[in-house]
Motif scaffolding. Structure first.
Motif, mmCIF file in Angstrom:
data_model
loop_
_atom_site.group_PDB
_atom_site.id
_atom_site.type_symbol
_atom_site.label_atom_id
_atom_site.label_comp_id
_atom_site.label_asym_id
_atom_site.label_seq_id
_atom_site.Cartn_x
_atom_site.Cartn_y
_atom_site.Cartn_z
ATOM 1 N N THR A 1 3.455 -4.511 -5.100
ATOM 2 C CA THR A 1 3.099 -5.209 -6.336
ATOM 3 C C THR A 1 2.105 -4.351 -7.115
ATOM 4 O O THR A 1 1.560 -3.374 -6.589
ATOM 5 N N LEU A 2 1.851 -4.740 -8.340
ATOM 6 C CA LEU A 2 0.855 -4.029 -9.139
ATOM 7 C C LEU A 2 -0.512 -4.110 -8.463
ATOM 8 O O LEU A 2 -1.260 -3.129 -8.437
ATOM 9 N N ASP A 3 -0.852 -5.269 -7.905
ATOM 10 C CA ASP A 3 -2.122 -5.400 -7.183
ATOM 11 C C ASP A 3 -2.197 -4.417 -6.025
ATOM 12 O O ASP A 3 -3.245 -3.808 -5.783
ATOM 13 N N TRP A 4 -1.103 -4.267 -5.291
ATOM 14 C CA TRP A 4 -1.073 -3.346 -4.164
ATOM 15 C C TRP A 4 -1.270 -1.913 -4.646
ATOM 16 O O TRP A 4 -2.036 -1.148 -4.065
ATOM 17 N N LEU A 5 -0.571 -1.538 -5.726
ATOM 18 C CA LEU A 5 -0.677 -0.176 -6.261
ATOM 19 C C LEU A 5 -2.063 0.127 -6.807
ATOM 20 O O LEU A 5 -2.531 1.259 -6.728
ATOM 21 N N ALA A 6 -2.724 -0.883 -7.367
ATOM 22 C CA ALA A 6 -4.038 -0.671 -7.983
ATOM 23 C C ALA A 6 -5.163 -0.608 -6.961
ATOM 24 O O ALA A 6 -6.252 -0.130 -7.280
ATOM 25 N N LYS A 7 -4.917 -1.064 -5.746
ATOM 26 C CA LYS A 7 -5.937 -0.982 -4.706
ATOM 27 C C LYS A 7 -6.198 0.496 -4.416
ATOM 28 O O LYS A 7 -5.266 1.275 -4.184
ATOM 29 N N ALA A 8 -7.452 0.893 -4.434
ATOM 30 C CA ALA A 8 -7.818 2.311 -4.330
ATOM 31 C C ALA A 8 -7.159 3.002 -3.150
ATOM 32 O O ALA A 8 -6.635 4.118 -3.291
ATOM 33 N N GLU A 9 -7.161 2.374 -1.997
ATOM 34 C CA GLU A 9 -6.584 2.988 -0.800
ATOM 35 C C GLU A 9 -5.091 3.277 -0.990
ATOM 36 O O GLU A 9 -4.608 4.354 -0.631
#
Length: 67
Positions: free
Chosen positions: A47-55
């Motif tokens: 998801t976009l949230d997953w992609l935006a997580k720094a790690e």
């Protein structure tokens, strides 16, 4: 602003949009992320949230999801 991924930063909104467009195009065509992970009907897709997580963002930039 300059960053590790865009050393010169974005001077214009268009440059920033171009960088992100290139990033998402790379995900779509240069990685295994759009194929999903799992079996049968149970597939995970980022998801976009997953992609935006720094790690996770770092993993994509480091090309860890290339075929």
């Amino acid at each position: 602003r300059p960053s590790e991924y865009s050393p010169a930063g974005y001077r214009t909104r268009e440059e920033g949009l171009h960088w992100w467009d290139t990033f998402f195009a790379y995900i779509a065509t240069g990685t295994t992320l759009t194929q999903g992970y799992g079996q049968g009907d149970r597939k995970w897709l980022p998801t976009l949230d997953w992609l935006a997580k720094a790690e996770n963002f770092n993993k994509v930039i480091e090309q860890r999801y290339e075929p």
